[in-house]
Design an enzyme around this catalytic site. Sequence first.
Site, PDB file in Angstrom:
ATOM      1  CB  SER A  82      -0.930   0.134   1.251  1.00 18.29           C
ATOM      2  OG  SER A  82      -1.679   1.126   1.265  1.00 18.29           O
ATOM      3  NE  ARG A 129      -3.411  -7.339  -3.570  1.00 21.55           N
ATOM      4  CZ  ARG A 129      -4.536  -7.786  -4.006  1.00 21.55           C
ATOM      5  NH1 ARG A 129      -5.038  -7.720  -5.462  1.00 21.55           N
ATOM      6  NH2 ARG A 129      -5.360  -8.656  -3.081  1.00 21.55           N
ATOM      7  CB  THR A 182      -4.892   0.747   6.264  1.00 23.74           C
ATOM      8  OG1 THR A 182      -4.182   0.506   5.156  1.00 23.74           O
ATOM      9  CG2 THR A 182      -4.534  -0.350   7.417  1.00 23.74           C
ATOM     10  CB  CYS A 232       0.430  -8.181 -16.610  1.00 23.92           C
ATOM     11  SG  CYS A 232       1.464  -9.231 -15.609  1.00 23.92           S
ATOM     12  CB  CYS A 279       2.025 -14.111 -10.867  1.00 21.87           C
ATOM     13  SG  CYS A 279       0.499 -13.383 -10.242  1.00 21.87           S
ATOM     14  CB  CYS A 290      -1.589  -7.030  -9.030  1.00 22.69           C
ATOM     15  SG  CYS A 290      -1.502  -7.355 -10.753  1.00 22.69           S
ATOM     16  CB  CYS A 335      -4.439 -10.783 -15.462  1.00 21.40           C
ATOM     17  SG  CYS A 335      -4.284 -12.034 -14.149  1.00 21.40           S
TER      18      CYS A 335
END
Length: 621
Positions: free
Chosen positions: A119, A368, A404, A565, A590, A593, A596
Site C-alpha cells: 500500500s 496491487r 487500511t 500486467c 506473478c 495483483c 489480469c
Amino acid sequence: YSVTKSSLECPFLLCIRALKTVQAEHAPPQHYTWRRNCSSAVMPRITSHYTIFPRDKDPRWEGVEMERFADEADVVIVGGGPAGLSAAIRLKQLAKEQEKELRVCLVEKASQIGAHTLSGACLEPSALNELFPDWKERGAPLNTPVTEDLFSILTEKYRIPVPMLPGLPMNNHGNYIVRLGHFVHWLGEQAEELGVEIYPGYAAAEVLFHEDGSVKGIATNDVGIAKDGSPKDVFERGMELHAKVTLFGEGCHGHLAKQLYRQFNLRENCEPQTYAIGLKELWVIDEKKWRPGRVEHSVGWPLNRNTYGGSFLYHLNEGEPLVALGFVVGLDYTNPYLSPFREFQRWKHHPFVAKTLEGGDRIAYGARALNEGGYQCLPKVTFPGGMLIGCSPGFMNVPKIKGTHTAMKSGMLAAEAIFPKVTAEDPASKTAGLHIPEYEDNLKKSWIWKELYAVRNIRPSFHNYFGLYGGMVYTGVFYWILRGKEPWTLKHAGLDSAQLKPAKECTPIEYPKPDGKLSFDLLSSVALSGTNHEGDQPPHLTLKDDSIPVANNLAIYDGPEQRFCPAGVYEYVPLETGEGMRLQINAQNCVHCKTCDIKDPSQNINWVVPEGSGGPAYNGL
C-alpha cells in the site's frame, strides 16, 4: 514467522509441519495440443489446473489418496492483512475480557505475515486507536507523522499547485506515513500474543459447505502437482478447517470471494466493482533532498484527462532517507495500448519528481489492484456461515486513497457481532454455519458507512466530458461545500473489462526507453519484488478457454494483457511453426495483483491460488 506455543500440539499444525517436508521435484513440463477451429496450427495447451480440468476425469489421478485431514475452530479467518488480523485480535480481546475460551485460526498465503502486503501507505489511525489505545507503548511502527501536504496538477513540464483546504479528503493532518507490511507484521505479533493461531504459507483454495448450503470452512491448497496437472510422487492433499463462522479478508478481488458472490448472489443489489492498479517503488535518496513527513500527490501528466489516476511520493522517517513513490491508474481506461507500468516509469521523469529521485537508488518494487467503487459497489457482506471484511468487499475511501483504517474497523465490527453468537451455549453442532446479519447492521451504523457515503460521488464524477478536471470541480463544489449531502448518487461506467475499445479505434502509445537511472524495464523491476513460485506446478493464471487469447484479445485488442500486467506474466510469442502467435504465461513472475482477472476484456482469466508461500516477498511495502 511463528505460531503460538499453545497451538504446537494441535493436529492441524502437525499436518502443516508434515506438508513443509514435501520437497517439490522439478520435472520438464509435458505439453498437450489443441487445434483451433479456424487454423491448422497445433498449439501447446496453456491451462492444466484442476479447476479447469477436473481430476476425477483424469486417468492419471486414479488411485491417488484424496482424503483430507479436518480440524475445527470457533472462527476461521482467511487472510492475514489489516482486516483479518484486526478481527482476530478483537475476538481474542473480547474472549479475554469475558473469560471465554475461543479458538481463532488465521491462514495466510504469504510465507510470512506482511510479505504480500502493499500500500502507499498513509495511515489514518482512527481504527488503530480503537483497537489498541496504547499502540505507541506497544511499539507500533508508525514512525513518520505527516508534517507537510502537497497536491499538484502536472503538465508535461510544469507543476500547478492546488491548495490543500481543511476538510478535503486528501488532507493528511494527523495521519502517519507507514510501511504497511511492517505494520501488518506488528499486528500479527499482537495477535499471536493474544493466542491467535496463525498459519502463514498456506493458501485457502476452496470454500467448503454444509449440506444446508451454509459455509462450513475452507480447505488449504494441495501441494506436489506437476505443471502438466499430474500428481507428483510427493503429492499431499490440503487440510480442511471448519468453523462456526469463516471470515474472508483476502484483499481486493479475492479468489474465494468471487465464488461467494455467485453462490449467495451477494452482488444482486449493487453496482459492479470498479478497480485501479497501484504500482509502487521504494528509493533511498540523497539526504539533502529528504523531507521526513512530507506527503506529495499529483494528477494529470502523463495520463490524459479521460484516464483516471494519479501519483504519490511519501518521505519516510525510518532511519535512512527513504521515499515511497507510486502511480495509480483506474482500470476503467479505454486504450488497450496503455501500460500502467510504463506510465509510472514516464512519470518519474517529470521535473518536479525527478529532482527528488536523481542520484538515488531504487530498492523495491511491487503492484496491487485496489477497489475504487466505494459505496455504490458494496455487496451484501453476510451469508450463512461467513462474512466479507476489509478490501475484499471494498471499503476503500478512494478520494482519501486510504483503506487500511476502514478495513481494520470492518474486521473489528465483524468480531463484535460474532463473539456473542459463537460463545453462546447452543446444543447445535460445533461447526454449524452461523448467519450473523448484525455485522452488516453495525456497519451501516458505523463511521465507515458515513465516510463512504459522503464521498460516493467523487470517483464517478470523473465520467464527464471534461474528465479529470470536471471531477475536480465537482469535488470542490459539491463535496467541500455540501460534504456529500447532495440528494443524488452517481453511477460508475460498469465493468472495467468492458471499457477497452478495439485497437483499431485507438492510437498506439510510444513510450520512451528506460534510462536505468530514473526509469527501468519490467523484468528488472519484478526481480526487486522478490517474487517466486515453484516452477513445476500448474500455472495459477488459468484460462477458461485456451483459444480465446489469440482469437479475441490479440485479434481485437492487440493483446492488452501484455501491457496491463505489471509483472511480465503474459507474452504473445510466435508459434514454433512460424504460423501465427500463441500466448505464453510466465506464472513464476506473478505478484498476485489480480489485474489480469479484472481487466481481461474476454473475462477468460481466472486467478486461483498457487502453492502456498509463492508470490512476492515484499519487505515493508
